[in-house]
Design a protein around this motif. Structure first.
Motif: not given
Length: 281
Positions: A157, A160-161, A165, A168, A193, A200, A202, A243, A248
């Motif tokens: 995460h 992702e942050e 992304i 979310r 999510r 979402c 994984y 990414l 995704h």
């Protein structure tokens, strides 16, 4: 739950593994009962055995443990001392004797075993550039899964942050931090999510396969379970690379297909206000 194993053998295996990791800082996700129940020990005694073994290793390494507690999202209260960890028996045991070294960020907090191991200050963004996750990258830390499944890897995460992304969206949780007889108003900006089923999920098997293929993820055996470990910086760089090619990348094909429909309906990227406005319409 794990099968029975020998205490002296297990202590030797854990000590050897931790000492063989070159990083000075190690983040440990644990499922110690999966590693094995010790012969002649009850469950509580097994937990204390692991706690004491790892406390001894703090002499040569800085060990950090997730101590996540999700109650702040429900009741708006977090206390490093009294909000017990909800992510395993070992962090819960450590909180009774090391709460003074627990980070002050609600929900996604960590316990270390010694002073000045990691910064304790509360961060409004638990996965952002000033988070514990970011600090672990800076410190060239290793992430170790001691019996825990790789899918417990919340470091994901952080990446992702950092890449913002689209699947979310940020939701604010307002409450108070209680610490040493003081009270602090606090807002947690947590990228959640969406609740749409399957949107979402994984693809952990693909993720692990790729990491093994690149030599980033290393596996060994501890007791009756696998122990996986990888450098946080190498993991960060590899996932950023993937990414940037496919935002995704981490998700299953099923989730990717569901998201296509959601983007058409709610817009790209997903935003909390767009979801709520559609519900009210």
């Amino acid at each position: 739950m794990g099968m029975y194993t020998d205490a002296s053998k297990l202590k030797s295996e854990i000590t050897h593994l931790v000492n063989s990791i070159e990083s000075k800082y190690i983040l440990i996700h644990s499922d110690i009962l999966r590693v094995g129940i010790l012969r002649g020990f009850r469950s509580k005694e097994t937990i204390n055995f692991h706690k004491e073994t790892l406390e001894e290793l703090e002499k040569v390494k800085h060990l950090v443990f997730p101590s996540f507690n999700y109650d702040f999202c429900k009741n708006g209260i977090y206390s490093p001392k009294t909000s017990l960890p909800q992510v395993g028996a070992l962090p819960k045991a450590l909180s009774s004797s090391h709460s003074q070294y627990r980070t002050k960020t609600p929900v996604f907090n960590f316990i270390s075993l010694s002073k000045n191991s990691i910064p304790l200050e509360a961060q409004s963004n638990p996965f952002g550039s000033k988070s514990t996750f970011a600090k672990l990258v800076e410190l060239d830390a290793t992430i170790l899964f001691l019996g825990a499944d790789f899918s417990t890897n919340t470091f994901l995460h952080h990446i992702e942050e950092m890449l913002d992304i689209p699947y979310r969206y940020v939701k604010k949780f307002v409450g108070k931090i209680h610490d040493n007889n003081s009270e602090q108003d606090f807002t947690l900006n947590y990228r959640v999510r969406d609740l749409t089923e399957g949107s979402c999920e994984y693809d952990w098997e693909k993720i692990k396969k790729d990491l093994f293929g690149e030599g980033i993820l290393i596996e060994t055996n501890i007791g009756n379970a696998a122990a996986l470990h990888c450098k946080a910086k190498k993991l960060f760089d590899f996932w950023v690379y993937q990414l940037e090619k496919d935002i995704h990348y981490l998700l299953t094909n099923k989730s990717k297909n569901i998201l296509k429909s959601m983007y058409d309906k709610y817009g790209y990227p997903l935003k909390l206000e767009n979801k709520e406005s559609k519900k009210k319409a």
